[in-house]
Design an enzyme around this catalytic site. Sequence first.
Site, short mmCIF file in Angstrom:
data_model
loop_
_atom_site.label_atom_id
_atom_site.label_comp_id
_atom_site.label_asym_id
_atom_site.label_seq_id
_atom_site.Cartn_x
_atom_site.Cartn_y
_atom_site.Cartn_z
CE1 TYR A 125 51.16 44.30 32.61
CE2 TYR A 125 52.07 42.22 33.35
CZ TYR A 125 51.18 43.25 33.52
OH TYR A 125 50.33 43.26 34.60
CE LYS A 174 35.47 42.23 28.04
NZ LYS A 174 34.33 41.83 28.89
CG ASP A 207 34.10 40.13 31.69
OD1 ASP A 207 34.38 39.15 30.97
OD2 ASP A 207 33.31 41.01 31.32
CG ASP A 231 50.36 40.29 36.75
OD1 ASP A 231 50.59 39.61 37.78
OD2 ASP A 231 50.83 41.43 36.57
CG ASP A 235 48.62 38.62 42.11
OD1 ASP A 235 49.42 37.81 41.62
OD2 ASP A 235 48.98 39.71 42.60
MG MG Z 1 51.42 39.91 39.93
#
Ligand code: MG
Length: 335
Positions: A125, A174, A207, A231, A235
Amino acid sequence: MAQQITVCLINGDGVGKEVIPAAAQVLEALKIGITFTQAEAGWECFQQRGNALPEETKAAILAADGTLFGATSSPSTKVAGYSSPVLGMRKAFDLYANVRPTLSIPGGVQGIDLLIVRENTEGMYAGRERVEDGGATAIAERVITVKASERIVRYAFEAARKRDKRKNVTIVHKANVLKETDGLFRSCALKVAAEFPDVTYDELLVDACAMWLVKDPTRFDVIVTTNLFGDILSDEAAGLIGGLGVAPSANVGSTKAAYFEPVHGSAPDIAGKDIANPVGAILSAAMLLDHVGQTEAARRVEAAVFAALAAGIRTRDLDGEATTEEMVRAVVERM
Ligand code: MG
Ligand code: NAI
């Protein structure tokens, strides 16, 4: 003399206009003399004023001890002049830590008490995207720095040290594929881990972490990771305890400015119907109270929310029938 606390309220868009006033009602009911200010940010603010995060809003955030923010409705396509106020606030105040607790709520799967600490200023981001080949190729640059990696991992270890759980940090990356970027994040993380002999740590590839969160979420204490991974994982974690409607978050950095928001977005599908779950926003207000040192008030708010949920008062997203207003009243009554 009682501590003077100023809280800046920014509703933003959609259900933000319902859940932030709801959380403010709960803060008010504490009767600890909080002063409220109001400011604007978001998509509607952009449409009306040409700026999604006006200067006076930034000033109001700086002047407050903590800010409660609802959500913004960011369009999925590029709109000239618009950029998300969420990213704007993180950048303007260097809010490098996005902190998302996931705690089992009454009536759901029990035993989950984990904290995801997500790097908030760089990674995928970083805003470095471009188009080449006349639109046939799109490229995003993933930025990882020693400074941002070390400070976020340090935040996570300090958070683990303060928790009365296992005091373990899971470092998620990762690095097997992203050898340079996550290789750097990983080496920074291991270096910082060595500064905390009283906190244990382990490592997981992102993962595998996603899989373990579903298979056995109770195994986690604190998870620290880069921006995009955090992020997504947070969630996912919210989904384990009843969904986005109940998940709170904090955005904090090196300065006094900090903002607190429910993890969910503006939920246009349910906005304006008095059915949005205010719990995520109310628990975000509790995180704000912790941030300003009002830990006893924070626990009171959390206990009231849990008592209301345990009494079966729930909004529709939790298979209940309560409206936003009824949920808030149930919480306030239990304080
Ligand atoms: Mg989010
Ligand atoms: P969303 O979180 O707004 O909604 C996802 C689903 O969860 C929807 O079905 C919604 O009804 C439900 N939901 C969300 N909050 C709820 C609540 N309090 N109570 C009950 N149900 C709730 O995410 P979505 O739909 O992907 O995005 C909608 C808009 O929100 C977009 O414009 C997006 O850019 C923005 N957004 C903003 C965020 C922020 O301001 N930090 C974060 C995520 C999305």
